[in-house]
Design a protein around this motif. Structure first.
Motif, PDB file in Angstrom:
ATOM      1  N   ALA A   1       0.371  19.157   5.453  1.00  0.00           N
ATOM      2  CA  ALA A   1      -0.781  19.522   4.626  1.00  0.00           C
ATOM      3  C   ALA A   1      -1.842  18.437   4.728  1.00  0.00           C
ATOM      4  O   ALA A   1      -1.574  17.269   4.453  1.00  0.00           O
ATOM      5  CB  ALA A   1      -0.350  19.699   3.176  1.00  0.00           C
TER       6      ALA A   1
ATOM      7  N   ALA B   1      -3.306  23.433   2.602  1.00  0.00           N
ATOM      8  CA  ALA B   1      -3.396  22.261   1.729  1.00  0.00           C
ATOM      9  C   ALA B   1      -4.371  22.533   0.592  1.00  0.00           C
ATOM     10  O   ALA B   1      -5.579  22.681   0.808  1.00  0.00           O
ATOM     11  CB  ALA B   1      -3.853  21.044   2.522  1.00  0.00           C
TER      12      ALA B   1
ATOM     13  N   ASN C   1       0.650  23.667  -0.021  1.00  0.00           N
ATOM     14  CA  ASN C   1       0.936  22.338  -0.546  1.00  0.00           C
ATOM     15  C   ASN C   1       0.076  22.086  -1.774  1.00  0.00           C
ATOM     16  O   ASN C   1      -1.138  22.288  -1.740  1.00  0.00           O
ATOM     17  CB  ASN C   1       0.660  21.257   0.505  1.00  0.00           C
ATOM     18  CG  ASN C   1       0.808  19.854  -0.063  1.00  0.00           C
ATOM     19  OD1 ASN C   1      -0.157  19.269  -0.556  1.00  0.00           O
ATOM     20  ND2 ASN C   1       2.009  19.323  -0.007  1.00  0.00           N
TER      21      ASN C   1
ATOM     22  N   THR D   1       5.223  23.120  -0.750  1.00  0.00           N
ATOM     23  CA  THR D   1       5.498  21.696  -0.637  1.00  0.00           C
ATOM     24  C   THR D   1       4.614  21.003  -1.661  1.00  0.00           C
ATOM     25  O   THR D   1       3.564  21.528  -2.049  1.00  0.00           O
ATOM     26  CB  THR D   1       5.214  21.152   0.778  1.00  0.00           C
ATOM     27  OG1 THR D   1       3.819  21.306   1.098  1.00  0.00           O
ATOM     28  CG2 THR D   1       6.055  21.862   1.811  1.00  0.00           C
ATOM     29  N   THR D   2       5.045  19.849  -2.136  1.00  0.00           N
ATOM     30  CA  THR D   2       4.266  19.135  -3.146  1.00  0.00           C
ATOM     31  C   THR D   2       4.153  17.664  -2.773  1.00  0.00           C
ATOM     32  O   THR D   2       4.972  17.123  -2.035  1.00  0.00           O
ATOM     33  CB  THR D   2       4.900  19.237  -4.550  1.00  0.00           C
ATOM     34  OG1 THR D   2       6.148  18.527  -4.565  1.00  0.00           O
ATOM     35  CG2 THR D   2       5.132  20.686  -4.946  1.00  0.00           C
TER      36      THR D   2
END
Length: 316
Positions: free
Chosen positions: A18, A41, A68, A92-93
């Motif tokens: 991202a 992202a 993300n 996703t983080t």
């Protein structure tokens, strides 16, 4: 079948990293269509922009893709709701703890994969019940930790029982093979996808990546506790000079504010922040996302086929 591919229903265990202001629906869909996991992202963007990109990505691919969420974003709560409403299947983080959102995300069928820079944080994420972790070494571009990929990945693999995806400094199939040997089940790549033909980053940014040498990616901001890796230019030199002279955090933030957008969107690669990993010196040309993924896979296959020669020596 590879465990992360089975979990996410993707063909190859290659995540596209991202990149704020860069990783949009066009890049994410191209990577997913090529068999990897494309990731939009969210960065500091509001929920409406993220919703628009998700819908655009769905029109451009029927393959799984992710979003993300940067948890320090002022729009994090808003985006956390948008991904549920838009039925995103993979998140996703970064830049924070996803704990307050995790239960609702997983109740809505979302796989959650935080990015972690340390063993302690990986173990904490496992206790929270995340599905996997991306383990990023300091070789990566953008915001970085201190430990290298070679050192960090095996320690996290030994410490947790969930899948580990390696990131940071994985520039080709040799790096892919190394990550698998360290115990990772897949890789995340960002800098290499900056020069994908489907990436909408400014051409000046791509050209600077292609022209970079092995020593051009430098880290600034260590004095602030939040170091960032980018390519050398006027901005990095000014930042380093201010750090050396004991500038205040406020003074440093003035230089950094909006610098990535200036480079990525406006093309100012002199005074903007050209975030890049250390693999920039390995990149020589623009390619399609499919060509990039195929290169990783071809090189990996060659290494596997030659693996007997790699260990064919006296061990006693």
């Amino acid at each position: 079948m590879n465990s992360i591919c089975k979990m996410l229903n993707i063909k190859y265990p290659i995540f596209q990293g991202a990149m704020a202001w860069i990783a949009d629906a066009d890049l994410a869909s191209a990577v997913s269509n090529a068999g990897g996991l494309g990731i939009i992202a969210a960065g500091n963007a509001p929920g409406d922009w993220v919703r628009e990109q998700i819908r655009k990505c769905k029109k451009q691919t029927d393959k799984p893709f992710g979003v993300n969420i940067m948890l320090l974003s002022p729009f994090a709560d808003e985006v956390a709701r948008v991904v549920i409403e838009e039925k995103v299947s993979i998140l996703t983080t970064g830049a924070g703890n996803p704990g307050k959102y995790l239960k609702e995300w997983q109740e809505n069928g979302i796989k959650v994969i935080p990015l972690v820079p340390s063993v302690a944080l990986a173990k904490r994420m496992e206790k929270l019940g995340v599905d996997a972790v991306v383990v990023e070494g300091t070789e990566a571009g953008g915001h970085i930790g201190e430990l290298t990929t070679m050192v960090l990945v095996p320690q996290v693999v030994d410490a947790v029982n969930i899948p580990v995806i390696a990131a940071g400094g994985i520039g080709d199939g040799r790096g892919f093979a190394a990550a698998l040997m360290l115990g990772a089940v897949g890789i995340q790549v960002a800098t290499r996808f900056l020069v994908a033909k489907e990436c909408n980053v400014h051409q000046n940014y791509k050209d600077k990546i292609i022209k970079a040498t092995d020593t051009d990616a430098v880290a600034t901001g260590r004095s602030t506790g939040h170091p960032v890796r980018s390519l050398k230019n006027k901005m990095t030199r000014e930042f380093q000079k201010l750090e050396k002279n004991g500038a205040t955090l406020e003074e440093l933030e003035i230089i950094g504010s909006g610098a990535l957008r200036n480079a990525a969107v406006e093309g100012d690669v002199t005074s903007g922040s050209v975030m890049s990993g250390q693999i920039a010196g390995m990149i020589t040309k623009e390619q399609s996302a499919k060509e990039i993924i195929n290169d990783y896979l071809t090189e990996l296959s060659t290494i596997i086929n030659n693996s007997k020669e790699l260990v064919d020596f006296e061990t006693n």
